[in-house]
Scaffold this active site. Sequence first.
Site, short mmCIF file in Angstrom:
data_model
loop_
_atom_site.label_atom_id
_atom_site.label_comp_id
_atom_site.label_asym_id
_atom_site.label_seq_id
_atom_site.Cartn_x
_atom_site.Cartn_y
_atom_site.Cartn_z
N HIS A 134 8.85 -30.64 -11.71
CA HIS A 134 10.28 -30.34 -11.85
C HIS A 134 10.38 -28.93 -12.42
CE1 HIS A 134 11.59 -34.83 -11.81
NE2 HIS A 134 11.68 -34.28 -10.62
N HIS A 159 7.88 -41.25 -14.34
CA HIS A 159 8.96 -40.32 -14.03
C HIS A 159 9.23 -40.37 -12.53
CE1 HIS A 159 11.62 -37.19 -15.26
NE2 HIS A 159 10.97 -36.17 -14.76
N ASP A 214 8.02 -35.44 -18.93
CA ASP A 214 9.18 -36.34 -19.01
C ASP A 214 8.73 -37.77 -18.70
OD1 ASP A 214 10.40 -33.87 -19.17
OD2 ASP A 214 11.44 -34.02 -17.27
N HIS A 233 13.00 -32.16 -25.39
CA HIS A 233 13.61 -32.29 -24.07
C HIS A 233 15.06 -32.74 -24.23
CE1 HIS A 233 13.94 -33.35 -19.73
NE2 HIS A 233 13.08 -32.38 -19.60
N ASP A 269 12.11 -27.20 -14.43
CA ASP A 269 12.25 -26.83 -15.84
C ASP A 269 10.92 -26.92 -16.59
OD1 ASP A 269 12.62 -29.64 -15.37
OD2 ASP A 269 13.39 -29.89 -17.40
N HIS A 270 9.86 -27.31 -15.88
CA HIS A 270 8.55 -27.38 -16.53
C HIS A 270 7.57 -26.33 -15.99
CE1 HIS A 270 9.19 -31.16 -18.85
NE2 HIS A 270 10.25 -31.15 -18.05
ZN LIG Z 1 11.20 -33.99 -14.99
#
Ligand SMILES: [Zn+2]
Length: 304
Positions: free
Chosen positions: A65, A143, A213, A271, A67-68
């Site tokens: 993802h 996830h 996450d 997070h 944002d990582h």
């Molecule tokens: Zn994620």
Amino acid sequence: MNPFYVIILGNGSAVPTSFQNPTSQLVAYGKKRFLIDCGEGTQIQMIKYKTGHSNINNIFISHLHGDHFFGLIGLLNTFHLYGRKTALNIYAPRELKKVIEIQLEASKSNLNYTLFFHFLEEIKNRPLYEDNHISIEHFSLKHRIPTYGFVFREKIGQRKLMKSFVEEYNPSVEKMYAVKEGLDYELEDGRIIPNAEITLDPPPPRSYAFCSDTAYTEEILPFIKNVDLLYHESTFDNSQENMAADKFHSTAAQAATIAQKATVKKLLLGHFSARFKEKNHLLQEAKAVFSNTELSVEGRSYDI
Ligand SMILES: [Zn+2]
């Protein structure tokens, strides 16, 4: 004792805000630095918090993802501009290699250092990284796409020599080393002094786990059992438990339940959703389950 700590560079979730950055953190052990995740703006955070960059030879990406990992290509390019020559290891899901390669190709960039990719889905039953002092392992989180947590474990150190032993027997460096390793000490007349009489136990090994996450899952408990510090995502609050389950994220209270069931020493929440500028209620909800909980703060370092 070697310094062992984590600096939080970004503790926000996917939507950017003016008050928090997407996920990234730097684990320090001795002089070595290990980067976990590299959300957009990570290199700016590194500059802001003066973390340095030259001791980073290993980067761990939990999942793909954006944002990582959207900050990774920028950081790799900056390493090149700094004149980096040392090879860099990236531990990530397989597709990241393609993403990075196409970005480098499109911009006709030839990094002046080598990238080694290690695919998380292919490494089983062995640490991702190991040296004389620590090992780093990964485990699956729950996830929407394949996602991994990481656990850093310090190895048991050498035994400590008692001062009285050194003063009385003045052992050679070689023999001191052997005694530190746990061997008995043999005198010239053949008498043996048992190791337990001349050494003290080393300090207990320290450990750190990163879980983001993930939805609530007890399957991670064996991997994070008894760690000294657990960073766990807490994207939602108690009123949003259904949404957390739908989106495969956790509430702060669920993070605390995991901390409590894993009997960790301390829980660090992160997070955070862009919805919550004020996060005190997340802390209260978590503390109701597991009291030794803190909200992570960007730029702050936490001893492990
Ligand atoms: Zn994620």
